[in-house]
Scaffold this motif. Structure first.
Motif, PDB file in Angstrom:
ATOM      1  N   LEU A 120      38.652  19.386  65.507  1.00  0.00           N
ATOM      2  CA  LEU A 120      37.394  20.099  65.369  1.00  0.00           C
ATOM      3  C   LEU A 120      37.232  20.988  66.590  1.00  0.00           C
ATOM      4  CD1 LEU A 120      34.861  20.193  63.556  1.00  0.00           C
ATOM      5  CD2 LEU A 120      33.866  18.487  65.027  1.00  0.00           C
ATOM      6  N   GLY A 121      36.958  22.252  66.363  1.00  0.00           N
ATOM      7  CA  GLY A 121      36.814  23.170  67.484  1.00  0.00           C
ATOM      8  C   GLY A 121      35.671  24.128  67.273  1.00  0.00           C
ATOM      9  N   LYS A 122      35.232  24.712  68.365  1.00  0.00           N
ATOM     10  CA  LYS A 122      34.163  25.691  68.309  1.00  0.00           C
ATOM     11  C   LYS A 122      34.659  26.963  68.980  1.00  0.00           C
ATOM     12  CE  LYS A 122      29.236  26.056  68.735  1.00  0.00           C
ATOM     13  NZ  LYS A 122      28.011  25.361  69.005  1.00  0.00           N
ATOM     14  N   MET A 123      34.602  28.066  68.247  1.00  0.00           N
ATOM     15  CA  MET A 123      35.058  29.347  68.776  1.00  0.00           C
ATOM     16  C   MET A 123      33.975  29.948  69.672  1.00  0.00           C
ATOM     17  SD  MET A 123      37.961  29.611  67.249  1.00  0.00           S
ATOM     18  CE  MET A 123      38.536  31.256  67.070  1.00  0.00           C
ATOM     19  N   SER A 124      34.348  30.955  70.428  1.00  0.00           N
ATOM     20  CA  SER A 124      33.376  31.612  71.304  1.00  0.00           C
ATOM     21  C   SER A 124      32.292  32.324  70.498  1.00  0.00           C
ATOM     22  CB  SER A 124      34.087  32.598  72.225  1.00  0.00           C
ATOM     23  OG  SER A 124      34.773  33.560  71.451  1.00  0.00           O
ATOM     24  N   SER A 125      32.591  32.665  69.241  1.00  0.00           N
ATOM     25  CA  SER A 125      31.602  33.320  68.382  1.00  0.00           C
ATOM     26  C   SER A 125      30.554  32.343  67.863  1.00  0.00           C
ATOM     27  CB  SER A 125      32.296  33.979  67.192  1.00  0.00           C
ATOM     28  OG  SER A 125      32.906  32.994  66.394  1.00  0.00           O
ATOM     29  N   GLY A 126      30.765  31.031  68.100  1.00  0.00           N
ATOM     30  CA  GLY A 126      29.832  30.025  67.625  1.00  0.00           C
ATOM     31  C   GLY A 126      30.297  29.348  66.353  1.00  0.00           C
ATOM     32  N   TYR A 127      31.397  29.852  65.760  1.00  0.00           N
ATOM     33  CA  TYR A 127      31.929  29.265  64.533  1.00  0.00           C
ATOM     34  C   TYR A 127      32.539  27.906  64.826  1.00  0.00           C
ATOM     35  CZ  TYR A 127      35.083  28.443  60.659  1.00  0.00           C
ATOM     36  OH  TYR A 127      35.753  27.875  59.617  1.00  0.00           O
ATOM     37  N   GLU A 128      32.113  26.900  64.077  1.00  0.00           N
ATOM     38  CA  GLU A 128      32.646  25.560  64.232  1.00  0.00           C
ATOM     39  C   GLU A 128      33.503  25.262  63.013  1.00  0.00           C
ATOM     40  OE1 GLU A 128      31.006  21.008  64.554  1.00  0.00           O
ATOM     41  OE2 GLU A 128      29.720  22.640  65.185  1.00  0.00           O
ATOM     42  N   GLY A 129      34.750  24.869  63.247  1.00  0.00           N
ATOM     43  CA  GLY A 129      35.634  24.649  62.120  1.00  0.00           C
ATOM     44  C   GLY A 129      36.699  23.615  62.404  1.00  0.00           C
ATOM     45  N   ILE A 130      37.565  23.422  61.414  1.00  0.00           N
ATOM     46  CA  ILE A 130      38.682  22.497  61.519  1.00  0.00           C
ATOM     47  C   ILE A 130      39.949  23.334  61.659  1.00  0.00           C
ATOM     48  CG2 ILE A 130      39.968  20.691  60.336  1.00  0.00           C
ATOM     49  CD1 ILE A 130      37.339  19.913  58.956  1.00  0.00           C
ATOM     50  N   PHE A 131      40.733  23.012  62.664  1.00  0.00           N
ATOM     51  CA  PHE A 131      41.935  23.782  62.985  1.00  0.00           C
ATOM     52  C   PHE A 131      43.146  22.863  63.095  1.00  0.00           C
ATOM     53  CE2 PHE A 131      38.241  25.681  65.038  1.00  0.00           C
ATOM     54  CZ  PHE A 131      38.271  26.972  64.546  1.00  0.00           C
ATOM     55  N   VAL A 132      44.341  23.460  62.931  1.00  0.00           N
ATOM     56  CA  VAL A 132      45.604  22.753  63.144  1.00  0.00           C
ATOM     57  C   VAL A 132      46.532  23.711  63.880  1.00  0.00           C
ATOM     58  CG1 VAL A 132      47.648  21.783  62.031  1.00  0.00           C
ATOM     59  CG2 VAL A 132      45.419  21.307  61.096  1.00  0.00           C
ATOM     60  N   ARG A 133      47.216  23.221  64.880  1.00  0.00           N
ATOM     61  CA  ARG A 133      48.196  24.050  65.588  1.00  0.00           C
ATOM     62  C   ARG A 133      49.409  24.253  64.688  1.00  0.00           C
ATOM     63  NH1 ARG A 133      45.778  24.534  70.153  1.00  0.00           N
ATOM     64  NH2 ARG A 133      44.795  22.780  71.181  1.00  0.00           N
ATOM     65  N   THR A 134      49.953  25.461  64.708  1.00  0.00           N
ATOM     66  CA  THR A 134      51.102  25.753  63.847  1.00  0.00           C
ATOM     67  C   THR A 134      52.432  25.547  64.559  1.00  0.00           C
ATOM     68  OG1 THR A 134      50.940  28.089  64.442  1.00  0.00           O
ATOM     69  CG2 THR A 134      49.806  27.378  62.442  1.00  0.00           C
ATOM     70  N   SER A 135      52.390  25.439  65.889  1.00  0.00           N
ATOM     71  CA  SER A 135      53.622  25.179  66.646  1.00  0.00           C
ATOM     72  C   SER A 135      53.268  24.332  67.864  1.00  0.00           C
ATOM     73  CB  SER A 135      54.272  26.502  67.066  1.00  0.00           C
ATOM     74  OG  SER A 135      53.426  27.185  67.967  1.00  0.00           O
ATOM     75  N   LYS A 136      54.242  24.103  68.723  1.00  0.00           N
ATOM     76  CA  LYS A 136      53.971  23.305  69.924  1.00  0.00           C
ATOM     77  C   LYS A 136      53.090  24.056  70.914  1.00  0.00           C
ATOM     78  CE  LYS A 136      57.936  20.267  69.931  1.00  0.00           C
ATOM     79  NZ  LYS A 136      59.062  19.769  70.691  1.00  0.00           N
ATOM     80  N   ALA A 137      53.102  25.358  70.821  1.00  0.00           N
ATOM     81  CA  ALA A 137      52.300  26.169  71.739  1.00  0.00           C
ATOM     82  C   ALA A 137      50.805  26.009  71.435  1.00  0.00           C
ATOM     83  CB  ALA A 137      52.686  27.634  71.600  1.00  0.00           C
ATOM     84  N   ARG A 138      50.000  26.392  72.407  1.00  0.00           N
ATOM     85  CA  ARG A 138      48.552  26.270  72.261  1.00  0.00           C
ATOM     86  C   ARG A 138      48.047  27.156  71.115  1.00  0.00           C
ATOM     87  NH1 ARG A 138      44.441  29.134  74.954  1.00  0.00           N
ATOM     88  NH2 ARG A 138      42.499  28.001  74.873  1.00  0.00           N
ATOM     89  N   LEU A 139      48.581  28.340  71.023  1.00  0.00           N
ATOM     90  CA  LEU A 139      48.224  29.278  69.952  1.00  0.00           C
ATOM     91  C   LEU A 139      49.500  29.648  69.216  1.00  0.00           C
ATOM     92  CD1 LEU A 139      45.738  31.601  71.828  1.00  0.00           C
ATOM     93  CD2 LEU A 139      45.177  29.863  70.146  1.00  0.00           C
TER      94      LEU A 139
END
Length: 188
Positions: A120-139
């Motif tokens: 669960l993460g919150k973006m700087s825009s205020g959007y709160e959502g569910i995310f999954v990393r696609t690789s080992k990197a942070r982004l």
């Protein structure tokens, strides 16, 4: 979603009225019916879907527009889906997240792949959502959405309920506005 108007007496009103009076009365009536559609849409969506958005938030994402003398368009401002966190029952468990989209439906599960759990993460825009990393990197990360409001209002159960409400309101409004414009013309 285009709402076709099936108002009783619309053709009779067109025959016995000059075109300008008919156009004004029909347009004003359709605008009032659009307001009724906007008020009914949140109730219709919440009756079927387990969504946690308030009626004000849903109305803010929708708009109505008079297309022709017999049709009204109800559409979503943006077709992006609703965040999965905006559904009741969305909760974190050991494997990932579980949520329930439709009322009475079984739980749906969102699991990560290759030891990458959803978070669960919150973006700087205020959007709160569910995310999954696609690789080992942070982004980069992948965002998960539910169906958009545009898709929800096009479902048959929701659309039929909105259509019924528009038909109810439009019959009353057409008669009221026709009398109003006819009396104004007679007085002038």
């Amino acid at each position: 979603m285009i709402i076709q108007v099936k108002a009783v007496g619309l053709d009779n009103m067109r025959k016995f009225t000059n075109p300008e009076t008919y156009r004004k009365a029909a347009r004003r009536s359709l605008q009032r019916a659009g307001t009724a559609a906007m008020a009914e849409a949140p109730r219709a969506i919440k009756a079927v879907y387990n969504i946690r958005l308030s009626a004000t938030e849903i109305k803010a994402r929708l708009r109505t527009r008079v297309e022709t003398a017999t049709s009204l368009r109800l559409s979503a401002k943006a077709e992006r889906g609703v965040s999965l966190t905006k559904y009741y029952g969305a909760r974190r468990n050991k494997v990932g997240f579980s949520f329930r989209i439709k009322k009475g439906a079984p739980l749906s599960y969102l699991k990560g792949e290759n030891k990458r759990r959803p978070f669960l993460g919150k973006m700087s825009s205020g959007y709160e959502g569910i995310f999954v990393r696609t690789s080992k990197a942070r982004l980069p990360i992948k965002t998960f959405y539910g169906a958009g409001l545009g898709q929800l209002i096009r479902k048959r159960t929701v659309a039929d309920r909105i259509q019924r409400r528009v038909d109810e309101v439009l019959c009353k409004e057409l008669e009221r506005n026709w009398i109003y414009y006819h009396a104004r013309k007679s007085a002038a």
